[in-house]
Design a protein around this motif. Structure first.
Motif, PDB file in Angstrom:
ATOM      1  N   TYR A   1       0.846  -1.192   0.000  1.00  0.00           N
ATOM      2  CA  TYR A   1       0.000   0.000   0.000  1.00  0.00           C
ATOM      3  C   TYR A   1       0.885   1.247   0.000  1.00  0.00           C
ATOM      4  CZ  TYR A   1      -3.791  -3.176   1.056  1.00  0.00           C
ATOM      5  OH  TYR A   1      -4.693  -4.209   0.993  1.00  0.00           O
TER       6      TYR A   1
ATOM      7  N   GLY B   1       1.263   7.591  -0.571  1.00  0.00           N
ATOM      8  CA  GLY B   1       1.118   8.725  -1.477  1.00  0.00           C
ATOM      9  C   GLY B   1       1.637  10.025  -0.908  1.00  0.00           C
TER      10      GLY B   1
ATOM     11  N   GLN C   1      -6.371  16.433  -3.184  1.00  0.00           N
ATOM     12  CA  GLN C   1      -6.014  15.472  -4.231  1.00  0.00           C
ATOM     13  C   GLN C   1      -6.300  15.967  -5.654  1.00  0.00           C
ATOM     14  OE1 GLN C   1      -7.749  11.726  -3.079  1.00  0.00           O
ATOM     15  NE2 GLN C   1      -6.235  11.380  -1.473  1.00  0.00           N
TER      16      GLN C   1
ATOM     17  N   LYS D   1       1.451   6.422 -12.176  1.00  0.00           N
ATOM     18  CA  LYS D   1       0.865   5.692 -11.060  1.00  0.00           C
ATOM     19  C   LYS D   1       0.409   6.652  -9.965  1.00  0.00           C
ATOM     20  CE  LYS D   1       0.046   2.341  -8.096  1.00  0.00           C
ATOM     21  NZ  LYS D   1      -1.280   1.707  -8.085  1.00  0.00           N
TER      22      LYS D   1
ATOM     23  N   ASP E   1      -3.279   7.193  -8.264  1.00  0.00           N
ATOM     24  CA  ASP E   1      -3.457   7.046  -6.825  1.00  0.00           C
ATOM     25  C   ASP E   1      -4.103   8.266  -6.184  1.00  0.00           C
ATOM     26  OD1 ASP E   1      -2.302   4.607  -7.088  1.00  0.00           O
ATOM     27  OD2 ASP E   1      -0.341   5.192  -6.313  1.00  0.00           O
TER      28      ASP E   1
ATOM     29  N   TYR F   1      -4.888   5.831   0.609  1.00  0.00           N
ATOM     30  CA  TYR F   1      -3.744   5.169  -0.004  1.00  0.00           C
ATOM     31  C   TYR F   1      -4.213   4.250  -1.108  1.00  0.00           C
ATOM     32  CZ  TYR F   1      -5.000   1.598   3.534  1.00  0.00           C
ATOM     33  OH  TYR F   1      -5.663   0.705   4.333  1.00  0.00           O
ATOM     34  N   SER F   2      -3.253   3.812  -1.886  1.00  0.00           N
ATOM     35  CA  SER F   2      -3.554   2.950  -3.019  1.00  0.00           C
ATOM     36  C   SER F   2      -2.658   1.732  -2.976  1.00  0.00           C
ATOM     37  CB  SER F   2      -3.353   3.709  -4.335  1.00  0.00           C
ATOM     38  OG  SER F   2      -3.657   2.877  -5.432  1.00  0.00           O
ATOM     39  N   SER F   3      -3.120   0.672  -3.567  1.00  0.00           N
ATOM     40  CA  SER F   3      -2.364  -0.576  -3.545  1.00  0.00           C
ATOM     41  C   SER F   3      -1.583  -0.755  -4.838  1.00  0.00           C
ATOM     42  CB  SER F   3      -3.320  -1.758  -3.355  1.00  0.00           C
ATOM     43  OG  SER F   3      -4.218  -1.856  -4.457  1.00  0.00           O
ATOM     44  N   ILE F   4      -0.547  -1.555  -4.737  1.00  0.00           N
ATOM     45  CA  ILE F   4       0.247  -1.958  -5.892  1.00  0.00           C
ATOM     46  C   ILE F   4       0.648  -3.409  -5.667  1.00  0.00           C
ATOM     47  CG2 ILE F   4       2.395  -1.073  -4.871  1.00  0.00           C
ATOM     48  CD1 ILE F   4       3.356  -0.490  -7.727  1.00  0.00           C
TER      49      ILE F   4
ATOM     50  N   PHE G   1       5.097   7.575  -2.619  1.00  0.00           N
ATOM     51  CA  PHE G   1       4.120   7.436  -3.691  1.00  0.00           C
ATOM     52  C   PHE G   1       4.559   6.420  -4.737  1.00  0.00           C
ATOM     53  CE2 PHE G   1       7.013  10.865  -4.734  1.00  0.00           C
ATOM     54  CZ  PHE G   1       7.333  10.645  -6.058  1.00  0.00           C
TER      55      PHE G   1
END
Length: 310
Positions: free
Chosen positions: A13, A16, A24, A80, A84, A90-93, A178
């Protein structure tokens, strides 16, 4: 923190640059603008150098390769990041995606470092050995220097991947950045954190400090040679050919080494993110402006290129 076994780990996660949903959209517009400016600016440098026969020299060949590397460098992280910023907090990868992003980041970052060293050597030959410049910096040698730079960068990337694949478990799945930063990813290991930190330092010295040392040695000899020139006009002309490259070197290594070692020493996620942004986003964006504004040949070629297009 709960330990995560790598056999069950499928994603990380990314925290960012901001978890404030109000910021954002603004940040997304800002980074999109910076990304477009960087890509278009570097593409313009490449097109200008390739279309103007007066710029078909080793120096401008290396500048165009550096611009190509900068496009790859910023494209590794910013697209990416833009995605995000549309997700709250947060964002996943994926694990594979994280390793892939890290591989490209290391490859293009190291490529920039190696190319700046090669360009310093090119300026050293041009100023200190002008009569032998065309013989020493022939097309074959220029191609070999670029190939060696790429090979060293690829080797660096493979070493980082090998070290990461040796990790058996992680103490956390949140990366306070990030993108999948190599040193931060290694610091998430359950054990051997000292070994991981030492690995980061060693690789930073080998493929960061050593190229910088090559740049410093080249410029020490360049400055020594310039000081022997009797006329002020001759000294100015000799130094002006190095001004844009020296500016890029200071910007790249100043932000890069600070970000690389700071990510190991500092526990502040905010400081790490700001340093990463300076190194991986701001620097590739500024390079085209530095070369176009500080280099008269590129400035004139850009004007001719603009007139032809219009």
């Amino acid at each position: 923190m709960k330990t995560k076994n790598i056999t069950h780990l499928s994603e990380f996660y990314l925290l960012g640059v901001s978890d404030d949903p109000k910021l954002q959209p603004i940040l997304c517009g800002l980074f999109l603008s910076m990304y477009l400016i960087s890509v278009l600016g570097n593409l313009l440098i490449i097109l200008t150098v390739s279309s103007d026969s007066h710029l078909h020299t080793p120096m401008y060949f290396f500048i165009s390769i550096l611009s190509l590397a900068d496009i790859g460098f910023i494209s590794t992280t910013v697209p990416k990041l833009l995605l995000d910023l549309q997700i709250f907090k947060y964002s996943s990868i994926s694990y594979v995606g994280c390793l892939t992003q890290m591989s490209f980041f290391v490859t293009f970052g190291c490529m920039d470092s190696m190319l700046l060293t090669v360009m310093a050597y090119d300026r050293f030959v041009a100023i200190c050995h002008p009569l032998y410049y065309t013989v020493i910096m022939n097309p074959c040698r220029c191609g070999i220097l670029v190939l060696v730079s790429f090979s060293a960068s690829l080797f660096d990337s493979l070493i980082h991947n090998f070290a990461t694949l040796q990790l058996k478990c992680f103490k956390d799945v949140e990366i306070a950045n990030f993108f999948c930063h190599p040193s931060q990813l290694l610091n998430l290991a359950c054990n051997n954190t000292f070994d991981n930190s030492m690995f980061t330092y060693v690789m930073g010295v080998i493929l960061g400090v050593f190229p910088l040392s090559g740049v410093l040695v080249s410029y020490f000899k360049i400055i020594s040679s310039i000081l022997t020139i009797t006329s002020a006009g001759g000294r100015y002309k000799a130094f002006s050919t190095c001004a844009s490259h020296l500016t890029v070197v200071c910007l790249f290594y100043g932000t890069g080494l600070g970000e690389y070692f700071g990510s190991v020493l500092s526990n502040s996620s905010g400081n790490n993110v700001v340093a990463s942004l300076m190194y991986s986003v701001v620097t590739p964006m500024l390079n085209p402006f530095i070369y176009s504004l500080r280099n008269q040949d590129i400035s004139r070629s850009l004007k001719r290129f603009h007139c032809c297009v219009v």
